[in-house]
Design an enzyme around this catalytic site. Structure first.
Site, PDB file in Angstrom:
ATOM      1  N   GLY A 102       0.817  -1.214   0.000  1.00  0.00           N
ATOM      2  CA  GLY A 102       0.000   0.000   0.000  1.00  0.00           C
ATOM      3  C   GLY A 102       0.847   1.260   0.000  1.00  0.00           C
ATOM      4  O   GLY A 102       2.046   1.215  -0.336  1.00  0.00           O
ATOM      5  N   ASP A 128      -8.030  -1.451   2.271  1.00  0.00           N
ATOM      6  CA  ASP A 128      -8.579  -0.103   2.464  1.00  0.00           C
ATOM      7  C   ASP A 128      -8.843   0.600   1.137  1.00  0.00           C
ATOM      8  O   ASP A 128      -9.592   1.575   1.086  1.00  0.00           O
ATOM      9  CB  ASP A 128      -7.610   0.763   3.286  1.00  0.00           C
ATOM     10  CG  ASP A 128      -7.542   0.346   4.742  1.00  0.00           C
ATOM     11  OD1 ASP A 128      -8.196  -0.651   5.100  1.00  0.00           O
ATOM     12  OD2 ASP A 128      -6.825   1.016   5.507  1.00  0.00           O
ATOM     13  N   ALA A 187     -27.171   0.081   4.356  1.00  0.00           N
ATOM     14  CA  ALA A 187     -27.008   0.728   5.672  1.00  0.00           C
ATOM     15  C   ALA A 187     -27.766   2.057   5.732  1.00  0.00           C
ATOM     16  O   ALA A 187     -27.932   2.724   4.712  1.00  0.00           O
ATOM     17  CB  ALA A 187     -25.537   0.957   5.959  1.00  0.00           C
ATOM     18  N   SER A 216     -35.562  -1.286  12.637  1.00  0.00           N
ATOM     19  CA  SER A 216     -34.151  -1.608  12.867  1.00  0.00           C
ATOM     20  C   SER A 216     -33.327  -0.737  11.932  1.00  0.00           C
ATOM     21  O   SER A 216     -33.852  -0.198  10.962  1.00  0.00           O
ATOM     22  CB  SER A 216     -33.888  -3.092  12.574  1.00  0.00           C
ATOM     23  OG  SER A 216     -34.128  -3.354  11.205  1.00  0.00           O
ATOM     24  N   GLU A 223     -13.277   2.024  10.977  1.00  0.00           N
ATOM     25  CA  GLU A 223     -12.576   2.043  12.272  1.00  0.00           C
ATOM     26  C   GLU A 223     -11.654   3.251  12.439  1.00  0.00           C
ATOM     27  O   GLU A 223     -11.372   3.673  13.549  1.00  0.00           O
ATOM     28  CB  GLU A 223     -11.782   0.744  12.493  1.00  0.00           C
ATOM     29  CG  GLU A 223     -10.591   0.583  11.583  1.00  0.00           C
ATOM     30  CD  GLU A 223      -9.759  -0.660  11.906  1.00  0.00           C
ATOM     31  OE1 GLU A 223     -10.286  -1.599  12.509  1.00  0.00           O
ATOM     32  OE2 GLU A 223      -8.583  -0.664  11.526  1.00  0.00           O
TER      33      GLU A 223
HETATM   34  O1  F6P Z   1      -4.117  -3.006   5.744  1.00  0.00           O
HETATM   35  C1  F6P Z   1      -4.901  -1.959   6.153  1.00  0.00           C
HETATM   36  C2  F6P Z   1      -5.497  -2.266   7.492  1.00  0.00           C
HETATM   37  O2  F6P Z   1      -6.228  -3.461   7.433  1.00  0.00           O
HETATM   38  C3  F6P Z   1      -6.345  -1.146   8.051  1.00  0.00           C
HETATM   39  O3  F6P Z   1      -7.666  -1.151   7.600  1.00  0.00           O
HETATM   40  C4  F6P Z   1      -6.260  -1.374   9.513  1.00  0.00           C
HETATM   41  O4  F6P Z   1      -6.507  -0.175  10.212  1.00  0.00           O
HETATM   42  C5  F6P Z   1      -4.854  -1.871   9.680  1.00  0.00           C
HETATM   43  O5  F6P Z   1      -4.472  -2.437   8.449  1.00  0.00           O
HETATM   44  C6  F6P Z   1      -4.676  -2.898  10.762  1.00  0.00           C
HETATM   45  O6  F6P Z   1      -3.337  -3.210  10.851  1.00  0.00           O
HETATM   46  P1  F6P Z   1      -2.746  -4.401  11.701  1.00  0.00           P
HETATM   47  O7  F6P Z   1      -3.059  -5.669  10.977  1.00  0.00           O
HETATM   48  O8  F6P Z   1      -1.293  -4.122  11.757  1.00  0.00           O
HETATM   49  O9  F6P Z   1      -3.430  -4.346  13.024  1.00  0.00           O
END
Ligand code: F6P
Length: 322
Positions: A102, A128, A187, A216, A223
């Protein structure tokens, strides 16, 4: 170009193996040797390599994760770490590198190329989908399908109990996963880094939905920088809206599993294209898919520029969720 190396770096993404497999088959077809570097930049610095031949990549196209393993290497972020990596590349006689990862991977790659003149080509892989220079990254489609299946399941139980659910998907700095899985999963609301929304406003909209007969609702939350943030959001919403609610954090479930058709095809195309790009003497770029065709974007742009969410999807989401 006689001998090249390939590595996967950053978070694993389903379809990376398709990329490795295609790169190996393409390199062999052109009479080149190709070496696998294990554990991303950490393995590059440590000289952790494995030969890649037809046997090594056989029966891997359907596997999630990465057969080369991966890592996030703080050492490679230092000039000394990259100098060590450049030494290893020289000793191993590698004329070029294919890097699957990435924006963080490509940031490091740009520095390596600038400091040591290493020939390299990037292949975007991130669930992502937040890499500039490609419409889709390898792994996004599989993760988004995983998320939408989870939302469908949650909807069954939400409907049965008249509940409000917060479903948290991945996406550290971007809402691609949340937006597409939110649309596909029907959603009601989205919480994404690109378009922060006051809790009071979101609660009022949810309440309006309940007042016109909804029993509902599902809020998809990216996140962001704080995995588990949806527990806090649910608590805050409860201050405005007295409705039975639950939280479901999907987490790393979204990163694993067999890649979808789309990720296998994308991985295959980009893996092959990366090798031919190197062969043609082009370097310092990332191969990607833009508007259905293949494109090469300068590596610096892939991490310096910010990829925008699809404006049409953003515009239509509120109407679809009414
Ligand atoms: O690869 C991207 C990602 O999956 C993000 O969406 C997430 O916040 C992060 O990596 C999580 O990273 P790790 O696996 O190091 O906890």
């Amino acid at each position: 170009m006689k001998r090249i190396g390939i590595l996967t770096s950053g978070g694993d993404a389903p379809g990376m193996n398709a990329g490795i497999r295609a790169a190996v088959r393409t390199a062999l077809a052109y009479g080149m040797e190709i070496v696998g570097i294990r554990r991303g930049y950490a393995g590059l610095i440590g000289g952790d390599m494995m030969p890649l031949d037809r046997t090594a990549i056989r029966n891997t196209i359907h596997l999630g994760g990465t057969i080369l393993e991966t890592s996030r290497s703080p050492e490679f972020e230092t000039r000394e770490g990259r100098a060590q990596a450049a030494g290893v590349i020289g000793e191993a006689g590698l004329d070029g590198l294919v890097l699957i990862g990435g924006d963080g991977t490509f940031h490091g790659a740009s520095l390596l190329a600038d400091e040591w003149g290493t020939a390299l080509v990037g292949v975007p892989a991130s669930i992502d989908n937040d890499v500039y220079g490609t419409d889709y990254c390898i792994g996004f489609d599989t993760a988004a399908n995983c998320a939408v299946q989870a939302i469908d399941r949650i909807r069954d139980t939400a409907r049965s109990h008249d509940r409000l659910f917060f479903v948290e998907v991945m996406g550290r700095r971007s809402g691609f996963l949340a937006l597409e899985s939110g649309i596909a999963g029907g959603a009601e609301e989205l919480v994404i880094p690109e378009a922060p929304i006051p809790v009071a406003e979101m609660s009022a909209r949810l309440e309006e939905g309940f007042s016109i007969g909804k029993k509902s609702a599902i809020v998809v939350v990216a996140e962001g920088e704080t995995p588990g943030i949806s527990f806090q959001i649910a608590r805050e919403v409860r201050e405005y809206l007295d409705y039975d609610s639950r939280v479901c954090v999907l987490g790393h479930l979204q990163r694993g599993g067999p890649p979808t058709l789309r990720d296998r095809v994308l991985g295959s195309m980009l893996g092959a294209e990366a090798v031919t790009t190197l062969l043609e003497g082009r370097s310092g770029c990332m191969v990607g898919e833009i508007g259905g065709g293949l494109a090469c974007t300068p590596l610096e742009e892939t991490w310096q520029k910010r990829k925008q969410l699809n404006a049409t999807m953003m515009r239509m989401f509120p109407f679809l969720s009414e």
